[in-house]
Design an enzyme around this catalytic site. Structure first.
Site, PDB file in Angstrom:
ATOM      1  N   LEU A 140       0.951  -1.171  -0.228  1.00 35.48           N
ATOM      2  CA  LEU A 140      -0.068  -0.080  -0.098  1.00 35.48           C
ATOM      3  C   LEU A 140       0.796   1.149   0.247  1.00 35.48           C
ATOM      4  CD1 LEU A 140      -2.981   0.385  -0.004  1.00 35.48           C
ATOM      5  CD2 LEU A 140      -2.839   1.144   2.189  1.00 35.48           C
ATOM      6  N   GLY A 141       1.680   1.410  -0.994  1.00 32.63           N
ATOM      7  CA  GLY A 141       2.496   2.625  -1.378  1.00 32.63           C
ATOM      8  C   GLY A 141       1.814   3.432  -2.218  1.00 32.63           C
ATOM      9  N   ILE A 143       1.172   3.552  -5.424  1.00 27.65           N
ATOM     10  CA  ILE A 143       0.530   3.049  -6.441  1.00 27.65           C
ATOM     11  C   ILE A 143      -0.702   1.984  -5.705  1.00 27.65           C
ATOM     12  CG2 ILE A 143       0.320   1.304  -8.228  1.00 27.65           C
ATOM     13  CD1 ILE A 143       3.380   2.025  -9.121  1.00 27.65           C
ATOM     14  N   ARG A 163       4.551  -3.865   4.759  1.00 28.50           N
ATOM     15  CA  ARG A 163       5.497  -4.220   5.688  1.00 28.50           C
ATOM     16  C   ARG A 163       4.969  -3.640   7.067  1.00 28.50           C
ATOM     17  NH1 ARG A 163      11.106  -2.550   2.974  1.00 28.50           N
ATOM     18  NH2 ARG A 163       9.776  -0.782   2.471  1.00 28.50           N
ATOM     19  N   SER A 164       4.149  -2.611   7.053  1.00 28.37           N
ATOM     20  CA  SER A 164       3.574  -1.988   8.312  1.00 28.37           C
ATOM     21  C   SER A 164       2.127  -1.463   7.999  1.00 28.37           C
ATOM     22  CB  SER A 164       4.443  -0.800   8.879  1.00 28.37           C
ATOM     23  OG  SER A 164       4.561   0.299   8.012  1.00 28.37           O
ATOM     24  N   ILE A 217       0.427  -5.770 -11.493  1.00 29.24           N
ATOM     25  CA  ILE A 217       0.894  -4.557 -12.196  1.00 29.24           C
ATOM     26  C   ILE A 217       2.287  -4.451 -11.318  1.00 29.24           C
ATOM     27  CG2 ILE A 217      -1.078  -3.684 -13.210  1.00 29.24           C
ATOM     28  CD1 ILE A 217       0.353  -2.492  -9.856  1.00 29.24           C
ATOM     29  N   ARG A 219       5.374  -6.530 -10.191  1.00 28.95           N
ATOM     30  CA  ARG A 219       6.859  -7.242 -11.054  1.00 28.95           C
ATOM     31  C   ARG A 219       6.445  -8.567 -11.272  1.00 28.95           C
ATOM     32  NH1 ARG A 219       8.506  -3.051 -12.632  1.00 28.95           N
ATOM     33  NH2 ARG A 219      10.145  -1.978 -12.295  1.00 28.95           N
ATOM     34  N   ASP A 243       0.311  -7.555 -16.107  1.00 33.27           N
ATOM     35  CA  ASP A 243       0.850  -6.657 -17.084  1.00 33.27           C
ATOM     36  C   ASP A 243       2.492  -6.711 -16.826  1.00 33.27           C
ATOM     37  OD1 ASP A 243       1.168  -4.097 -18.399  1.00 33.27           O
ATOM     38  OD2 ASP A 243       2.031  -3.180 -16.587  1.00 33.27           O
ATOM     39  N   GLU A 248      10.194 -11.236 -18.828  1.00 34.88           N
ATOM     40  CA  GLU A 248       9.876 -10.466 -20.111  1.00 34.88           C
ATOM     41  C   GLU A 248      10.811 -10.006 -21.147  1.00 34.88           C
ATOM     42  OE1 GLU A 248       8.484  -6.654 -18.132  1.00 34.88           O
ATOM     43  OE2 GLU A 248       7.125  -7.717 -16.908  1.00 34.88           O
ATOM     44  N   HIS A 266       3.846  -4.886 -20.162  1.00 37.17           N
ATOM     45  CA  HIS A 266       4.352  -4.001 -19.139  1.00 37.17           C
ATOM     46  C   HIS A 266       3.898  -2.519 -19.628  1.00 37.17           C
ATOM     47  CE1 HIS A 266       7.738  -3.745 -16.053  1.00 37.17           C
ATOM     48  NE2 HIS A 266       7.068  -2.606 -15.965  1.00 37.17           N
TER      49      HIS A 266
HETATM   50  P1  NAP Z   1       6.080   2.392  -3.008  1.00 38.02           P
HETATM   51  O1  NAP Z   1       5.312   3.849  -3.023  1.00 38.02           O
HETATM   52  O2  NAP Z   1       7.471   2.666  -2.520  1.00 38.02           O
HETATM   53  O3  NAP Z   1       5.323   1.614  -2.239  1.00 38.02           O
HETATM   54  C1  NAP Z   1       5.761  -0.008  -2.008  1.00 38.02           C
HETATM   55  C2  NAP Z   1       4.595  -0.487  -1.219  1.00 38.02           C
HETATM   56  O4  NAP Z   1       4.964  -2.085  -1.074  1.00 38.02           O
HETATM   57  C3  NAP Z   1       4.769  -0.059   0.340  1.00 38.02           C
HETATM   58  O5  NAP Z   1       3.548  -0.077   0.770  1.00 38.02           O
HETATM   59  C4  NAP Z   1       5.653  -1.154   1.026  1.00 38.02           C
HETATM   60  O6  NAP Z   1       5.353  -1.290   2.393  1.00 38.02           O
HETATM   61  C5  NAP Z   1       5.257  -2.369   0.329  1.00 38.02           C
HETATM   62  N1  NAP Z   1       6.257  -3.372   0.436  1.00 38.02           N
HETATM   63  C6  NAP Z   1       7.446  -3.217   0.124  1.00 38.02           C
HETATM   64  N2  NAP Z   1       8.201  -4.452   0.482  1.00 38.02           N
HETATM   65  C7  NAP Z   1       7.247  -5.314   1.064  1.00 38.02           C
HETATM   66  C8  NAP Z   1       7.343  -6.521   1.326  1.00 38.02           C
HETATM   67  N3  NAP Z   1       8.280  -7.397   1.288  1.00 38.02           N
HETATM   68  N4  NAP Z   1       6.157  -7.222   1.797  1.00 38.02           N
HETATM   69  C9  NAP Z   1       4.793  -6.254   1.699  1.00 38.02           C
HETATM   70  N5  NAP Z   1       4.636  -5.177   1.239  1.00 38.02           N
HETATM   71  C10 NAP Z   1       5.950  -4.628   1.067  1.00 38.02           C
HETATM   72  O7  NAP Z   1       6.000   1.966  -4.631  1.00 38.02           O
HETATM   73  P2  NAP Z   1       5.240   2.325  -5.792  1.00 38.02           P
HETATM   74  O8  NAP Z   1       5.458   3.645  -6.557  1.00 38.02           O
HETATM   75  O9  NAP Z   1       3.648   2.320  -5.177  1.00 38.02           O
HETATM   76  O10 NAP Z   1       5.310   1.355  -6.941  1.00 38.02           O
HETATM   77  C11 NAP Z   1       5.018  -0.170  -6.291  1.00 38.02           C
HETATM   78  C12 NAP Z   1       6.033  -1.166  -7.578  1.00 38.02           C
HETATM   79  O11 NAP Z   1       5.078  -0.874  -8.529  1.00 38.02           O
HETATM   80  C13 NAP Z   1       7.257  -0.874  -8.043  1.00 38.02           C
HETATM   81  O12 NAP Z   1       8.268  -1.119  -6.979  1.00 38.02           O
HETATM   82  C14 NAP Z   1       7.384  -1.237  -9.238  1.00 38.02           C
HETATM   83  O13 NAP Z   1       7.989  -2.646  -9.272  1.00 38.02           O
HETATM   84  C15 NAP Z   1       5.997  -1.523  -9.953  1.00 38.02           C
HETATM   85  N6  NAP Z   1       5.613  -0.509 -10.914  1.00 38.02           N
HETATM   86  C16 NAP Z   1       5.149  -1.391 -11.998  1.00 38.02           C
HETATM   87  C17 NAP Z   1       4.811  -0.448 -13.207  1.00 38.02           C
HETATM   88  C18 NAP Z   1       4.328  -1.027 -14.331  1.00 38.02           C
HETATM   89  O14 NAP Z   1       4.563  -0.466 -15.530  1.00 38.02           O
HETATM   90  N7  NAP Z   1       3.604  -2.078 -14.360  1.00 38.02           N
HETATM   91  C19 NAP Z   1       5.066   1.194 -13.069  1.00 38.02           C
HETATM   92  C20 NAP Z   1       5.482   1.397 -11.952  1.00 38.02           C
HETATM   93  C21 NAP Z   1       5.990   0.596 -10.857  1.00 38.02           C
HETATM   94  P3  NAP Z   1       5.534  -0.418   3.673  1.00 38.02           P
HETATM   95  O15 NAP Z   1       5.052   1.291   3.083  1.00 38.02           O
HETATM   96  O16 NAP Z   1       5.275  -0.906   4.919  1.00 38.02           O
HETATM   97  O17 NAP Z   1       7.105  -0.057   3.578  1.00 38.02           O
END
Ligand code: NAP
Length: 300
Positions: A140-141, A143, A163-164, A217, A219, A243, A248, A266
């Site tokens: 829940l970051g 995206i 994680r939290s 969406i 990885r 996606d 890939e 993607h």
């Molecule tokens: P973000 O703001 O950093 O959010 C990541 C979330 O994942 C946070 O809530 C984090 O939890 C949680 N997390 C991290 N490690 C974890 C674990 N081991 N177990 C459970 N939850 C975990 O990132 P974002 O901008 O939302 O992007 C998320 C991901 O989407 C990117 O890393 C990227 O790989 C992917 N993405 C894909 C596309 C696409 O084209 N399909 C485009 C952009 C991004 P905490 O807050 O508790 O630390």
């Protein structure tokens, strides 16, 4: 002889527009980075490990075109004082939109129905109701939050794991197995890397259950793809919208063969608007670095 431009290594393909703008500022290199390389531009999955950094004594910045950084050794960058930037925020809404689009497309059979009509057909099986479902979000970051805000008006309930726990009106569930068990739709929005590698395995898919839908969406590395193909084929989960994939651009034949699966190459951030804003942020970070100004969106 032109003026000396800093050497920049392109670790992944970029749009022609971004390439033009980069080539006005830098000497571009592809294939293998020369030792003079001062900047790297790569995608979220480009590989820049400690060994590569060690070969590039002049490297000062890695500008990622995306937000994932699975392939970048951030500790090695920190140790060397190499800056790392990403393009946060400008892609958040687009990726969340695609997650919702994939979810609705799976439940209402949008893609397969389109194929039937194109082939001259009209009779299709019933889909499943999309509203009123419990939607589980893993990560829940930025995206994940944007997905939750979009899904909340028609979801029965939103549950999430991260994680939290967060200060949000949605229910926190500890661990992906419990999240899958609580969810009708499981949407993956956590980063790739070692901590989440194949987090969605056969047991998690079984917890999601025969009516459950998986949306990824995030990885491809988050999912045991062989287990996913088997679960879909055997009807142990109901459908999937994907996606991203483990290798890939390879997509297993077992996924391509199934009507209950919707596939995208993607495309999470792939809007004209989003890609233009991402390119502008890559340039803004590089310009700041090479004129000694603070970086707009530093990660390291
Ligand atoms: P973000 O703001 O950093 O959010 C990541 C979330 O994942 C946070 O809530 C984090 O939890 C949680 N997390 C991290 N490690 C974890 C674990 N081991 N177990 C459970 N939850 C975990 O990132 P974002 O901008 O939302 O992007 C998320 C991901 O989407 C990117 O890393 C990227 O790989 C992917 N993405 C894909 C596309 C696409 O084209 N399909 C485009 C952009 C991004 P905490 O807050 O508790 O630390």
């Amino acid at each position: 002889m032109g003026r000396m431009m800093p050497d920049l290594f392109l670790a992944s393909a970029v749009s022609p527009a971004l390439r033009d703008q980069l080539s006005a500022r830098f000497q571009l290199h592809e294939g293998t980075p020369p030792p003079e390389t001062r900047a790297i531009v790569g995608g979220g999955m480009s590989r820049v490990d400690a060994a590569l950094m060690a070969q590039l004594p002049a490297l000062e910045i890695i500008a990622i075109h995306g937000v994932g950084h699975d392939g970048i050794d951030l500790d090695a960058a920190r140790a060397r004082g190499i800056r790392v930037t990403t393009t946060p925020d400008v892609l958040t809404d687009d990726v969340a939109d695609l997650a919702i689009a994939l979810m609705l497309a799976v439940q209402r059979r949008v893609a397969v129905n389109d194929r039937v009509v194109r082939d001259g057909g009209w009779q299709v099986p019933l889909g499943r109701r999309a509203s009123g479902r419990t939607i589980g979000i893993f990560g829940l970051g930025k995206i994940g939050m944007a997905i939750a805000r979009r899904a909340a008006p028609f979801a029965g309930e939103i549950v999430y794991a991260a994680r939290s726990a967060k200060q949000v009106p949605w229910r926190f569930v500890a661990g992906i197995g419990a999240l899958a068990a609580a969810s009708d739709v499981l949407i993956l929005a956590a980063p790739g890397g070692a901590d989440t590698d194949r987090a969605v395995d056969a047991a998690v898919l079984d917890a999601l259950g025969p009516e459950g839908v998986l949306i990824n969406i995030a990885r491809g590395s988050l999912v045991d793809e062989e287990a996913l193909v088997a679960a879909l084929r055997d009807g142990r989960i109901g459908g999937a919208g994907l996606d991203v994939f483990a290798h890939e651009p390879q997509v297993p034949e077992g996924l391509r063969a199934l009507d209950q699966v919707v596939l995208a190459p993607h495309q999470g951030s792939a809007t004209r608007e989003g890609r233009a804003e991402m390119a502008a942020l890559v340039l803004a970070n590089l310009d700041a670095q090479f004129s000694g100004r603070p970086l707009p969106t530093p990660l390291v």
